[in-house]
Write a protein that holds these residues in place. Structure first.
Motif, short mmCIF file in Angstrom:
data_model
loop_
_atom_site.label_atom_id
_atom_site.label_comp_id
_atom_site.label_asym_id
_atom_site.label_seq_id
_atom_site.Cartn_x
_atom_site.Cartn_y
_atom_site.Cartn_z
N CYS A 59 4.25 -13.07 -3.84
CA CYS A 59 3.58 -14.36 -3.29
C CYS A 59 2.53 -14.28 -2.34
O CYS A 59 2.49 -12.83 -1.35
CB CYS A 59 5.10 -14.95 -2.63
SG CYS A 59 4.65 -16.47 -1.69
N GLN A 60 1.56 -15.08 -2.26
CA GLN A 60 0.72 -14.81 -1.22
C GLN A 60 0.91 -15.41 0.31
O GLN A 60 0.12 -14.99 1.05
CB GLN A 60 -0.50 -15.63 -1.97
CG GLN A 60 -1.36 -15.05 -3.20
CD GLN A 60 -2.21 -16.03 -3.95
OE1 GLN A 60 -1.68 -16.98 -4.32
NE2 GLN A 60 -3.37 -15.78 -3.94
N ASN A 61 2.00 -16.29 0.10
CA ASN A 61 2.38 -16.71 1.42
C ASN A 61 3.90 -16.82 1.59
O ASN A 61 4.44 -17.97 1.92
CB ASN A 61 1.68 -18.28 1.39
CG ASN A 61 1.81 -18.99 2.95
OD1 ASN A 61 1.83 -18.13 3.82
ND2 ASN A 61 1.88 -20.19 2.89
N CYS A 72 6.89 -18.48 -1.58
CA CYS A 72 6.72 -19.81 -1.05
C CYS A 72 6.83 -20.99 -2.26
O CYS A 72 6.91 -22.17 -2.06
CB CYS A 72 5.30 -19.89 -0.63
SG CYS A 72 4.16 -19.83 -1.77
N THR A 73 6.73 -20.62 -3.57
CA THR A 73 6.87 -21.20 -4.91
C THR A 73 5.17 -22.19 -5.15
O THR A 73 5.34 -22.82 -6.18
CB THR A 73 7.89 -22.36 -4.79
OG1 THR A 73 7.67 -23.37 -3.97
CG2 THR A 73 9.35 -21.68 -4.37
N THR A 74 4.40 -22.18 -4.05
CA THR A 74 3.25 -22.98 -4.36
C THR A 74 2.11 -22.29 -4.45
O THR A 74 1.14 -22.81 -4.74
CB THR A 74 3.23 -23.94 -3.10
OG1 THR A 74 3.20 -23.32 -1.99
CG2 THR A 74 4.35 -25.18 -3.48
N CYS A 75 2.10 -20.85 -4.03
CA CYS A 75 0.63 -20.31 -4.17
C CYS A 75 0.38 -19.90 -5.60
O CYS A 75 1.22 -20.44 -6.49
CB CYS A 75 0.78 -18.89 -3.35
SG CYS A 75 1.72 -17.66 -4.08
N CYS A 78 2.79 -17.24 -7.28
CA CYS A 78 4.38 -18.15 -7.47
C CYS A 78 4.07 -19.02 -8.70
O CYS A 78 4.75 -18.99 -9.63
CB CYS A 78 4.72 -18.87 -6.39
SG CYS A 78 5.42 -17.79 -4.95
ZN ZN Z 1 4.00 -17.96 -3.06
#
Ligand code: ZN
Length: 333
Positions: A59-61, A72-75, A78
């Motif tokens: 994950c990047q964030n 984060c589920t949104t990067c 993810c």
């Molecule tokens: Zn992420």
């Protein structure tokens, strides 16, 4: 399908409490191992956990406020992992790709750095199915994996994974789903679908799911599409009228009619564990009504056969088989 649609997207959402805590502990205490082995019964969330681990590592964030990297589920990473489109996450079904060629392909590619993620992750499901040659090739890679590669192996049959492979992996034991785990899952899905299942139905789902999240989700899905206030899982899966018919045919030893009935139930996708439970309950009630005589002895024989079939139900690859054997054996007696 609910099981695909409503997979937990974060570690906090994982329904299997034991695995959730294990993943948190692994992620909180670097360095991260380069090989993991998830072991546990079917439908308990091994693949879901493997993907979550891959996501947490890439994950990047990530949210680190709770001490571990929560995806984060949104990067981009993810999202790609959730959609199954990440060029760096490889999911291999060990059952259909057993041969050494599969592992050779991995070895040829593994030294190239990841295209976008921090880690290339190789998830090998049903890893116990690999051939000996494939295991030997895999072992060499597990001994000296590149720093950017992580293997996550999963199996339902720990004993069939060679000890040499096991000893090179960090073990993650995935226990069968506990009743409270399944209840949490039902609530989680109900929140998504904005539906609610009655307490009675929830209890039935826990009973009939055989400690498997996959089976429980299937039942939640089926119950969400009917008017759950009026129907129970038992009615949906077996049908009271059906089991009464079956019991009457059994008592009459009408083997041909029984076989037709079974075929109809198979075609309807009926749950034979539920049917056996209902048959046993009905046969038990009848037993209490009787007192003595040849008829009772006959009935006792039937109950014993049903009880045996119920035990065997867990281990059969053909769900209708234990009940079919009851019919044949009882009709021949
Ligand atoms: Zn992420």
């Amino acid at each position: 399908m609910f099981y695909q649609t409503f997979r937990p997207l974060t570690i906090a959402e994982l329904d299997n409490e034991v695995v959730k805590e294990r993943l948190k502990s692994i992620l909180t205490n670097p360095p991260i191992a380069h090989a993991f082995l998830l072991t546990g019964p079917k439908g308990t969330g091994k693949t879901t956990s493997a993907r979550l681990l891959a996501k947490a590592l890439n994950c990047q964030n990530p949210d680190t406020t709770k001490g571990y990297p929560e995806p984060c589920t949104t990067c981009d990473h993810c999202q790609a992992i959730q959609k199954g489109t990440s060029p760096d996450i490889f999911e291999i079904d060990g059952a259909s790709h057993r041969k050494i060629e599969t592992i050779r392909e991995i070895i040829e590619q593994i030294h190239f750095p990841p295209l976008s993620c921090q880690y290339k992750v190789y998830i090998i499901d049903e890893v116990h199915m690999l051939t000996t040659e494939a295991f030997n090739a895999l072992l060499k890679t597990l001994e000296e994996p590149p720093a950017h590669a992580i293997f996550i192996l999963a199996t339902t049959e720990f004993d069939k994974v060679p000890a040499t492979i096991r000893s090179r992996c960090t073990l993650i034991t995935v226990p069968a789903a506990k009743p409270e785990d399944i209840r949490r899952m039902i609530n989680r899905i109900s929140n998504h679908t904005k539906t609610s299942l009655s307490e009675e139905v929830q209890k039935e789902i826990i009973t009939f799911s055989d400690s498997s999240f996959r089976d429980a989700t299937k039942l939640v899905e089926e119950m969400s599409t009917v008017d759950s206030d009026k129907k129970t899982v038992s009615q949906l899966m077996g049908g009271d009228a059906n089991t009464e018919d079956l019991l009457q045919l059994l008592i009459k030893k009408d083997r041909i009619a029984l076989q037709d009935k079974i075929e109809a139930l198979v075609n309807r996708g009926a749950n034979f564990t539920v049917i056996l439970e209902q048959l046993l309950t009905k046969a038990h009630t009848r037993l209490k009504e009787k007192t003595a005589g040849a008829e009772t002895r006959e009935h006792l024989k039937l109950i014993k056969l049903l009880q045996q079939a119920y035990k065997e139900q867990r281990f059969t690859p053909i769900p209708s088989l234990p009940l079919e054997l009851v019919f044949i054996e009882y009709c021949l007696s």
